[in-house]
Design an enzyme around this catalytic site. Structure first.
Site: not given
Ligand code: XBP
Ligand code: MG
Length: 252
Positions: A9, A11
């Site tokens: 993952d 973020d």
């Molecule tokens: C990441 C997210 C994303 C980011 C924003 O979740 O939820 O929506 O916050 O990105 P994970 P975008 O770590 O579970 O992948 O604005 O590009 O959607």
């Molecule tokens: Mg995440």
């Protein structure tokens, strides 16, 4: 059973992108558009329950802004705001201001040297992944990952397992050949739903999430000389995560 690949993952797992990356980028897009929407640190933590930036904006309006009357072109407005937000995020990330979390770079280098295959499975927009990797990990590092599965490439975002299914299919791998790395409950539901053994590293937004089913839960990957904290799951009794550790976790 041999470990062949690691699926990450982005973020919250590779870097703490949410509080000081995505959140200010959303706020900048809102104020540029003359909207009185503002997401402070605490509210953003609540909004993270919904993955995907466009989905998160719609959830905010539905749940927190009964005073706002949606224009007829609301979906188009959300899409435009999201494009603006992505540009702001890229500017922030290109300043190199979002460092990789402890142990991430060391482990990726070691995993490559050991011949493990690498992939990304994330909900965020693909451009966000490349700009973050290029500026916080190194210029050619997007090429370290055989597959970068991101954003709207699958219709259902995490906690649906679809993005992991997509990455596994592209790589021609079975879930049993891999380990996943996640930081959140939604992420863990997605990886477990795809049948992947999962290592969780928590952050300020996710440390109270329910990580039932994770193989191990740690504060971070740790570094030799900067031990991590074990928080749950199979305790391997080593203060940092390396490839030998991952192989033991995968076997165990
Ligand atoms: C990441 C997210 C994303 C980011 C924003 O979740 O939820 O929506 O916050 O990105 P994970 P975008 O770590 O579970 O992948 O604005 O590009 O959607
Ligand atoms: Mg995440």
């Amino acid at each position: 059973m041999t470990l062949h690949a690691l699926l990450f993952d982005v973020d919250g797992t590779l870097a703490d992108t949410e509080r000081d990356g995505h959140r200010p980028a959303f706020n900048q897009a809102f104020s540029d558009a003359g909207l009185d929407w503002h997401w402070d640190v605490a509210l953003y933590g609540e909004l993270l329950a919904v993955t995907g930036g466009k989905e998160r904006m719609k959830h905010y309006i539905d749940r927190y802004r009964p005073d706002y009357s949606k224009p007829a072109n609301f979906d188009a407005l959300v899409a435009e705001l999201h494009q603006a937000k992505t540009r702001h995020y890229a500017t922030l990330a290109a300043r190199g201001g979002i460092p990789m979390r402890p142990g991430v770079k060391r482990l990726l280098i070691e995993a490559r040297a050991a011949g493990l295959r690498l992939a990304i499975a994330t909900t965020t927009t693909p451009e966000n992944v490349s700009v973050l990797l290029e500026h916080s990990l190194g210029p050619d590092t997007p090429n370290w990952f055989e597959v970068i599965a991101a954003g709207d490439v699958v219709p259902a975002k995490k906690p649906a397992p679809d993005i992991y299914h997509y990455a596994l299919e592209k790589m021609g791998l079975r879930p049993a050949d891999c380990l996943a790395f996640e930081d959140s409950e939604n992420g863990l539901r997605a990886s477990l739903g795809a049948g992947l053994k999962t290592l969780v590293t928590v952050n300020d937004y996710t440390r109270d999430h329910d990580f039932t089913g994770a193989a191990i839960v740690l504060s971070d990957l740790g570094e030799p000389g900067a031990a991590n904290k074990w928080l749950g799951g199979q305790d391997l009794g080593q203060p940092f995560v390396d490839v030998a550790y991952l192989r033991a976790l995968h076997r165990g």
